[in-house]
Design a protein around this motif. Structure first.
Motif, PDB file in Angstrom:
ATOM      1  N   PHE A   1       0.522  -1.317  -0.153  1.00  0.00           N
ATOM      2  CA  PHE A   1      -0.086   0.014   0.111  1.00  0.00           C
ATOM      3  C   PHE A   1       0.918   1.392  -0.070  1.00  0.00           C
ATOM      4  O   PHE A   1       0.612   2.121  -0.757  1.00  0.00           O
TER       5      PHE A   1
ATOM      6  N   PHE B   1      -6.834  -6.232   8.955  1.00  0.00           N
ATOM      7  CA  PHE B   1      -6.726  -5.032   8.969  1.00  0.00           C
ATOM      8  C   PHE B   1      -7.564  -4.474  10.950  1.00  0.00           C
ATOM      9  O   PHE B   1      -8.180  -5.663  11.644  1.00  0.00           O
TER      10      PHE B   1
ATOM     11  N   ALA C   1     -12.939  -4.597   8.400  1.00  0.00           N
ATOM     12  CA  ALA C   1     -12.942  -3.691   6.665  1.00  0.00           C
ATOM     13  C   ALA C   1     -13.482  -5.490   6.262  1.00  0.00           C
ATOM     14  O   ALA C   1     -13.848  -5.307   5.513  1.00  0.00           O
TER      15      ALA C   1
ATOM     16  N   THR D   1      -9.803   1.380   4.372  1.00  0.00           N
ATOM     17  CA  THR D   1      -9.575   0.051   4.357  1.00  0.00           C
ATOM     18  C   THR D   1     -10.450  -1.073   3.719  1.00  0.00           C
ATOM     19  O   THR D   1      -9.887  -2.311   3.399  1.00  0.00           O
ATOM     20  N   ARG D   2     -11.841  -0.925   3.738  1.00  0.00           N
ATOM     21  CA  ARG D   2     -12.118  -2.184   2.824  1.00  0.00           C
ATOM     22  C   ARG D   2     -11.828  -2.323   0.975  1.00  0.00           C
ATOM     23  O   ARG D   2     -11.413  -2.832   0.758  1.00  0.00           O
TER      24      ARG D   2
ATOM     25  N   ARG E   1      -8.885  -1.007   0.758  1.00  0.00           N
ATOM     26  CA  ARG E   1      -7.541  -1.611   0.216  1.00  0.00           C
ATOM     27  C   ARG E   1      -7.733  -3.264   0.962  1.00  0.00           C
ATOM     28  O   ARG E   1      -6.391  -4.162   0.137  1.00  0.00           O
ATOM     29  N   ALA E   2      -8.659  -4.127   1.790  1.00  0.00           N
ATOM     30  CA  ALA E   2      -8.228  -5.153   1.576  1.00  0.00           C
ATOM     31  C   ALA E   2      -9.020  -6.129   0.312  1.00  0.00           C
ATOM     32  O   ALA E   2      -7.972  -7.291   0.156  1.00  0.00           O
TER      33      ALA E   2
END
Lengths: 264, 282
Positions: free
Chosen positions: A59, A85, A89, B179-180, B182-183
């Motif tokens: 990332f 996370f 998430a 974050t969703r 990224r997940a």
């Protein structure tokens, strides 16, 4: 195997921040995490632990140095690295089973095969019987376990966990540590975990790194085996009260405190 | 302990920390519902009292019974060559067609604007420019450009629904949890998969809210749209009845428009509860 060679992350000028301008986040981090290790990153808050994890996840692109997984340079996020996370998430429009099966669905597997796989990992984290529950009905600990099962379902080489138990209450947190060791033992995955809990770090890690405050450097690097001993049958509380555990914990705590005090 | 984790702990862990809290849906005869019904009844009683005492001429305010009688007449025999149901049907068909066009155009455009700053830069001023203008103000322009046919009516309603729907969709897309995103990327999701599996469902609550607002605005534009050479529709019925001072039919038309709007709102709320039960909880 995860290899970090002189990984440096420059300050990226986050909006609204007035401090630490021009201070790099990570300063030439060298770290080799061997296959099957449970590597733990510990450090004062805001020190860049998560940045280092994000470099491995792909990332964040380091401004200097090299990061690779099994010899392949990291150029972005990829399915060879699964991420858990702090805030789970999970996708609230999918039930527990479909959340876990999501990585397989993205990869285009058949429905029956991916559901079998998802069930298998849900069983591993102790969530049989919860397959059709909506995730927003679950408690924080259960949601984290769904997150772990989901990351494992993708069958990554490395499991990256960013303060996964940080938002949980103390009791659930200890249970989750034990569960993580069980999962680690059962799957043999390489795990990289970020935490600010010293006892958690010392208990879980086979490979423990303590970072300094910014710019983060490695100030302590230890190879430990308390987690492995628990995975092989010793009771968690018994291990955590062993004199050698307490001694290591205090030394690590001292290193973290020293970093924290340097700030004040 | 022999096991790393005993069956007992697994079972203990498997219990949710707290029982899930379901959104309280008001039972049919709860206090607020009863109070609301009473409020409506008091209003009806006042209407009846005022007209029975002849404080107001029936020409201006006919008694409830007269409106009810007109309802039976218009529902059965019709008014201006169409029954009440045919007028309502014509209006609903226009709004439904406009809604369909708006959904098919506004949602993709909203997605694009949410994802691309360039698209947002191009379209945002245009939409913000016409959105606050009352539809009656640009109706003449639409008539000059597109004539007095069905096209102009549907277009006017479409434009009214379009703006709130685009804005809601774009907002929903911009608010997608990082974050969703990224997940899904960490699982190797492609751009298209990210859109389909994360962005669109994440924005769904906002899109449905935009739909509710849009449908409300669209329905209230109806009378304006049916000012133009219509031969059927609730708006047309009210307009032409007003020209003959048929106040009872005007009232009947207004009540029908209000009741249908209320029904649409309730229906969309139910749809929202069904499609996004996690709203406000995750």
């Amino acid at each position: 195997m995860v290899e970090l060679q002189a990984v440096t992350v420059g300050y990226r000028g986050a909006a609204g921040s007035t401090t630490a301008v021009n201070t790099p986040v990570l300063d030439a981090i060298d770290w080799q995490i061997s296959q099957g290790a449970l590597a733990v990153l510990l450090g004062p808050s805001g020190c860049g632990k998560s940045s280092l994890l994000n470099v491995i996840a792909g990332f964040v692109t380091p401004s200097g140095g090299r990061a690779s997984v099994s010899g392949r340079a990291i150029t972005g996020p990829g399915a060879d690295r699964g991420v858990v996370f702090q805030d789970d998430a999970l996708l609230p429009w999918l039930d527990v089973l479909n959340n876990v099966a999501l990585p397989l669905r993205l990869r285009g597997g058949g429905r029956a095969a991916r559901e079998d796989k998802a069930r298998e990992f849900l069983a591993l984290v102790g969530l049989e019987g919860f397959e059709s529950r909506p995730v927003w009905e679950l408690s924080g600990g259960m949601r984290q376990r769904v997150g772990i099962a989901r990351a494992l379902a993708a069958d990554p080489e490395v499991l990256l966990m960013d303060e996964p138990f940080g938002a949980l209450d103390a009791l659930t947190r200890e249970r989750m540590q034990e569960l993580l060791l069980k999962v680690w033992q059962a799957t043999g995955k390489t795990i990289v975990l970020v935490t600010h809990g010293v006892e958690e770090a010392v208990f879980l890690a086979t490979d423990l790194v303590v970072l300094s405050r910014r710019p983060a450097r490695i100030v302590q690097h230890r190879l430990l085996d308390f987690g492995r001993r628990h995975a092989q049958g010793e009771a968690a509380r018994a291990i955590k009260s062993l004199p050698e555990f307490v001694a290591v914990r205090e030394q690590v705590l001292g290193a973290v405190f020293a970093q924290d005090e340097a700030l004040h | 302990m022999d096991d790393a984790i005993s069956p007992m702990t697994v079972r203990a862990l498997a219990q949710p920390a707290e029982p899930p809290v379901r959104e309280a849906i008001a039972p049919p005869w709860s206090r607020p519902v009863v109070i609301s019904l009473l409020s409506v009844l008091v209003l009806l009683a006042a209407w009846q009292a005022v007209t029975a005492a002849r404080w107001i001429e029936p020409l201006f305010l006919p008694p409830p019974a007269a409106v009810w009688e007109k309802f039976a007449r218009v529902a059965g025999e019709g008014y201006m060559d169409a029954t009440l149901w045919q007028h309502a049907g014509a209006s609903l068909a226009r709004v439904a067609l406009a809604l369909g066009i708006a959904v098919l155009t506004a949602i993709p455009l909203g997605l694009w604007m949410g994802l691309s700053p360039t698209a947002r830069g191009v379209f945002d001023p245009l939409i913000e420019f016409y959105r606050p203008v009352p539809p009656l103000a640009y109706l003449p322009l639409i008539v000059i450009w597109f004539g007095i046919g069905e096209l102009s009516k549907v277009l006017l309603i479409t434009l009214a629904i379009f703006a709130p729907l685009v804005i809601a969709t774009a907002t929903g897309v911009r608010q997608v949890d990082e974050t969703r995103r990224r997940a899904a990327q960490a699982f190797g999701a492609t751009r298209w998969q990210l859109l389909r599996h994360v962005v669109l469902p994440s924005a769904l609550p906002e899109i449905l809210t935009g739909l509710r607002v849009g449908l409300g605005v669209g329905w209230s534009t109806l009378v304006a749209a049916e000012l133009v050479a219509a031969t059927r529709g609730l708006g047309f019925m009210v307009q032409s009845a007003a020209q003959f001072l048929a106040t009872d039919i005007v009232l009947l038309g207004i009540f029908t428009i209000a009741l249908i709007a209320f029904g649409l709102e309730l229906g969309l709320r139910a749809l929202q509860r069904r499609l996004v039960p996690w709203q406000g909880r995750a």
